[in-house]
Each structure stands twice: as C-alpha cells, then as structure tokens.
Design an enzyme around this catalytic site. Structure first.
Site, PDB file in Angstrom:
ATOM      1  N   HIS A  61       0.841  -1.209   0.000  1.00 15.52           N
ATOM      2  CA  HIS A  61       0.000   0.000   0.000  1.00 15.52           C
ATOM      3  C   HIS A  61       0.873   1.254   0.000  1.00 15.52           C
ATOM      4  O   HIS A  61       1.318   1.709   1.046  1.00 15.52           O
ATOM      5  CB  HIS A  61      -0.907  -0.027   1.238  1.00 15.52           C
ATOM      6  CG  HIS A  61      -1.963   1.039   1.237  1.00 15.52           C
ATOM      7  ND1 HIS A  61      -3.184   0.870   1.838  1.00 15.52           N
ATOM      8  CD2 HIS A  61      -1.982   2.300   0.718  1.00 15.52           C
ATOM      9  CE1 HIS A  61      -3.908   1.973   1.689  1.00 15.52           C
ATOM     10  NE2 HIS A  61      -3.193   2.859   1.023  1.00 15.52           N
ATOM     11  N   HIS A  63       1.521   5.250  -2.212  1.00  9.82           N
ATOM     12  CA  HIS A  63       1.052   6.229  -3.191  1.00  9.82           C
ATOM     13  C   HIS A  63       2.278   6.822  -3.857  1.00  9.82           C
ATOM     14  O   HIS A  63       3.121   7.417  -3.182  1.00  9.82           O
ATOM     15  CB  HIS A  63       0.220   7.318  -2.495  1.00  9.82           C
ATOM     16  CG  HIS A  63      -1.005   6.774  -1.829  1.00  9.82           C
ATOM     17  ND1 HIS A  63      -2.194   6.609  -2.499  1.00  9.82           N
ATOM     18  CD2 HIS A  63      -1.223   6.305  -0.577  1.00  9.82           C
ATOM     19  CE1 HIS A  63      -3.105   6.082  -1.675  1.00  9.82           C
ATOM     20  NE2 HIS A  63      -2.528   5.891  -0.503  1.00  9.82           N
ATOM     21  N   ARG A  65       2.052   8.847  -6.669  1.00  6.47           N
ATOM     22  CA  ARG A  65       1.643  10.172  -7.181  1.00  6.47           C
ATOM     23  C   ARG A  65       1.869  10.381  -8.673  1.00  6.47           C
ATOM     24  O   ARG A  65       1.626  11.482  -9.170  1.00  6.47           O
ATOM     25  CB  ARG A  65       2.342  11.296  -6.411  1.00  6.47           C
ATOM     26  CG  ARG A  65       2.170  11.243  -4.899  1.00  6.47           C
ATOM     27  CD  ARG A  65       0.733  11.309  -4.478  1.00  6.47           C
ATOM     28  NE  ARG A  65       0.586  11.514  -3.038  1.00  6.47           N
ATOM     29  CZ  ARG A  65      -0.439  11.057  -2.325  1.00  6.47           C
ATOM     30  NH1 ARG A  65      -1.399  10.367  -2.911  1.00  6.47           N
ATOM     31  NH2 ARG A  65      -0.520  11.294  -1.044  1.00  6.47           N
ATOM     32  N   ASP A 306       1.126   2.687   3.670  1.00  9.40           N
ATOM     33  CA  ASP A 306       0.276   3.788   3.196  1.00  9.40           C
ATOM     34  C   ASP A 306       1.122   5.057   2.983  1.00  9.40           C
ATOM     35  O   ASP A 306       0.666   6.168   3.285  1.00  9.40           O
ATOM     36  CB  ASP A 306      -0.881   4.054   4.168  1.00  9.40           C
ATOM     37  CG  ASP A 306      -1.946   4.964   3.570  1.00  9.40           C
ATOM     38  OD1 ASP A 306      -1.901   5.222   2.348  1.00  9.40           O
ATOM     39  OD2 ASP A 306      -2.812   5.442   4.326  1.00  9.40           O
ATOM     40  N   PHE A 324      -4.653  14.637   3.963  1.00  8.30           N
ATOM     41  CA  PHE A 324      -4.372  13.491   4.831  1.00  8.30           C
ATOM     42  C   PHE A 324      -3.196  12.693   4.267  1.00  8.30           C
ATOM     43  O   PHE A 324      -3.081  12.526   3.064  1.00  8.30           O
ATOM     44  CB  PHE A 324      -5.604  12.580   4.895  1.00  8.30           C
ATOM     45  CG  PHE A 324      -6.796  13.205   5.572  1.00  8.30           C
ATOM     46  CD1 PHE A 324      -6.981  13.063   6.937  1.00  8.30           C
ATOM     47  CD2 PHE A 324      -7.727  13.937   4.845  1.00  8.30           C
ATOM     48  CE1 PHE A 324      -8.087  13.627   7.575  1.00  8.30           C
ATOM     49  CE2 PHE A 324      -8.840  14.501   5.467  1.00  8.30           C
ATOM     50  CZ  PHE A 324      -9.014  14.350   6.832  1.00  8.30           C
ATOM     51  N   GLY A 325      -2.337  12.175   5.152  1.00  9.57           N
ATOM     52  CA  GLY A 325      -1.306  11.241   4.686  1.00  9.57           C
ATOM     53  C   GLY A 325       0.094  11.609   5.116  1.00  9.57           C
ATOM     54  O   GLY A 325       0.427  12.793   5.251  1.00  9.57           O
TER      55      GLY A 325
END
Ligand SMILES: [Zn+2]
Length: 425
Positions: A61, A63, A65, A306, A324-325
């Site tokens: 998991h 990101h 981008r 994440d 968020f993140g």
C-alpha cells in the site's frame, strides 16, 4: 549477469521455515541457493554477519503520485524511498491523475516503473471509474496489464451494490478487492479521531464506527460473493475483531496495519502538527493496543505503510486544511522493531512474515521467499544498529513524516532487487 553471495547472515525465510546462519547465492537475478559455506566462485560478496537476511520486503500500500502529482512523488523517487526502507516490491494505489482505472494507465505505470524504478512495482487498479464509486472500472483489462488487486483507496466504495458487483468481478479475475473502510456520512468533515483528544483540540472527529460499519458490510458481502477481501490500513479495535471473526468463519478476509497505527495514538499529536494527520486517523490507546494484539493473533496479515507523500506547501497549512497522509517507507522496519519486536510482542521471524509471506499470500506476487529459483529479492536489516531518521535526507520528494529526528534500534542495511544491490546504508 553478475553473481552475489551474501555471507554469514541469519537467513529467515518464513515460507520454508528456514532460520539459521547461512549464505545466500543470487545468480541471474534469481536465488541460486541457501546453504552453509557456499564458495564465492567469482561472485561479489556481501558480509551479512550479525544481520538478518530475509526475502525482499513487500509494501502492498503506497502512493507514488505519478501520473499527475509528480511534484509530490514520482515512480522513480518513491521507488528509491522504498529501497531505502528495505522494500523490494511496492504496490501503488490508483488515486493518481488520471486515476488508474483502465489498462492504458496501468500499462503506463508498469512501463515507467520498468524504466525508472529500482524496485518492483505492482500496480493496484481502481474498483470504479475515476474512483467515483458508481460504475465498475475496466477490471479485467487492468488485470491483464499487470494490476494485482483493485481498490478505490483514498475513497471508500459507499454503494454496497457496487461493492458486491466489484467483488463478483474481482473473484472471476482471481484478484482481491481492497477497501479503504470509511463511511463518509459518519466521518464527514472530520480531521482526527473522535474522542476526548478531538474535543480538547476543538477539531472535528472521525469516529471509529465510520470504519467499523464499512468493515462489517464488506465482510457480509465477501461471504455472499466468496470474493477475496482485504481491509486497508485497519485502525479501529472492533474492525480487528470482525476480521478475526471472518477468518474464524473461513472467509478469505485479510487486513493490513500501518506502522503509525500501532506506534502512535491521538494523544501523541502535537498541537497543529499536520504531519500527524492521516486517514484513518491516529486512534485511541486502546485501538493501538488492539492493532498490536491483531498482529500477534494473526487477525492482521501484513504491515503496509500507506506511504502518502505531500509537498511542503500542502502540509504547511492549518491542520483542518491539510491533506491526509504521511510518508512511511523509510521508517517501517525501524518502527516495527521498536514497537513489536524489541518489547517482545512478536519474534523477528513473525515480523519478516508480515512484510513477506503475509502480503504475498494476499496478492500472489510470487515473491516473499528465498526458495531456489525465486526472484533474487533480498532485504538485509539490523535489529540493533542505532540510526536516526532525518526526513530532509529522505529519498522521497516529500517531507511529511511524524518520525523525523526519531532514533531507532535496527533498520534496513541493504536492499537487493533481482540479484542487484539497489540501496545500502
Ligand atoms: Zn486509504
């Protein structure tokens, strides 16, 4: 193809049950053998004395981008951060721009990764078109193009009928459905976990039940459809209990937890520090304990980061306005050792499992083992070498980590992908 011999490390391979000091020989990008006193025979050698030698770690998991938000991260920089964190395989979520909801985008990511990523990249396709939650995405063709699962991560699939159809379709394609479990009506407008801490800070709350009701719904749908269903970034105690219950009923239900959800609670959030803002939010101490218990009991199958990079200007706003993140790739091993292994909650073997066979069983990547003939992906890490995380030296393009300046005991030492050292401390 050069040969690499990793000497004298404690070789832990949960898939085969191997746990002993041994040598690992990599040849032609594959594992050629694990054994005692393998002779170098012209191979480059890596002295792993005092270190753990494990199958390459998988982060299911992240990101990256790209495409669309390359100022925050690219496939190249995200992959470098992964390597620096000891990961040899990563699975980027589809919430890019455009969304990875069709084979053209999936192929684009696979192709960019082949050219620019130092680690393996296995993309996750969207469940619905544009991740809008209404019409199913081109699941079968994304699968053919290399997608290993589907998820609308960042958004939940709110419509239960759509989720049911997605599960039926994913089942016929042989891939799992991963849901970001959040009932948007219950979490609406929230910035942090709903409880005493949100009241004290005057911030709007995101209740645990916003996660729990979605996990409950999805488990029922997984039973109806017989699909493989995976809970992304589990954070609430009742959700862990429900996953455990689903497993006890023999359902193909799995879950992952992020390091920050077993390391930090809502009360740890310094005033206005947006590097502690993520979804799901940092929850109560009781929830943090439940995450650890879930890892120990086996309710939770994998640790996933994440990793969610945001550039400085996005995070340099008031807490309520920030996205968020947080980053996660480079600190995952350090935090897992600190929170789970050093206090004696789990063994280091179990930790390796959570990063290798755990995610591999969910995604069927054909990785996560040091069996002869397997991909030559190896993670070498220390359990005692002290180091301090300096986010300004991160390989990521972004800097949003709550763990900046934290000193860890143990962390990644070298990352080997397809037989080649792509990063070393
Ligand atoms: Zn999510």
């Amino acid at each position: 193809m050069p040969k690499l011999l990793i000497k004298n490390g404690r070789v832990i391979d949960p898939a085969s049950g191997h746990d002993a000091v041994a040598d690992v020989l990599l040849e032609d990008g594959l594992v050629a053998g694990v054994g005692q006193n393998i002779s170098a025979n012209g191979a480059e050698t890596f002295d792993a004395s005092g270190l753990i030698v494990a199958p390459g770690f998988i982060d299911m998991h992240v990101h990256l981008r790209e495409p669309g938000f390359e100022h925050a991260e690219t496939i190249e920089t995200g992959a470098r951060a992964a390597a620096a964190g000891g990961f040899t395989s990563i699975c980027p979520m589809p919430n890019t721009s455009p969304v990875n909801d069709n084979a053209t985008v999936t192929s684009y990511i696979v192709d960019r990764a082949r050219r620019y990523a130092v680690v393996n990249v296995f993309p996750i396709g969207a469940i619905t078109k544009g991740s809008q939650g209404e019409e199913l995405a081109a699941i079968a063709s994304m699968r053919k193009a290399g997608a290993v699962a589907i998820s609308d991560d960042g958004r939940p699939v709110m419509n239960a009928r759509v989720m049911r159809r997605a599960m039926e379709f994913a089942k016929s394609c042989g891939i799992p459905v991963i849901n970001h479990c959040e009932d948007l009506h219950l979490s609406a407008g929230g910035d942090m976990h709903e409880g005493l801490e949100s009241v004290k800070r005057g911030l709007r709350g995101i209740p645990s039940c916003s996660e729990d009701v979605m996990v409950a719904r999805d488990i029922l749908l997984a039973e109806v459809t017989g699909a493989r269903y995976h809970v992304a970034h589990i954070s609430a105690r009742h959700s862990v209990d429900m996953v455990q219950f689903a497993k006890s009923r023999g359902l193909a239900v799995t879950a992952e937890v992020t390091p920050h959800h077993f390391a930090l609670a809502d009360r740890d959030i310094p005033p206005y520090d947006s590097n502690y803002k993520m979804k799901p939010p940092l929850r109560s101490c009781g929830d943090v304990d439940a995450m650890v218990r879930g890892v120990v009991s086996g309710a939770i199958d994998a640790i996933a980061t994440d990793h969610a990079p945001h550039p400085g200007d996005a995070k340099m706003q008031e807490f309520e306005k920030c996205p968020f993140g947080i980053l996660g790739l480079e600190t995952a091993i350090g935090i897992s050792l600190e929170q789970l292994v050093h206090p004696g909650k789990i063994s280091v073997v179990k930790m390796v499992e959570l990063f290798t066979t755990g995610p591999d069983r969910i995604l069927n990547l054909n990785r996560g083992t040091l069996a002869t003939g397997a991909a030559g992906d190896v993670t070498i890490f220390s359990t005692d070498r002290e180091w301090t995380y300096d986010v300004n030296k991160s390989a990521s393009k972004s800097r949003n980590s709550p763990f900046d300046g934290r000193t860890f005991r143990g962390g990644p030492i070298a990352t080997i992908v397809n037989g080649e050292i792509v990063w070393r401390a």
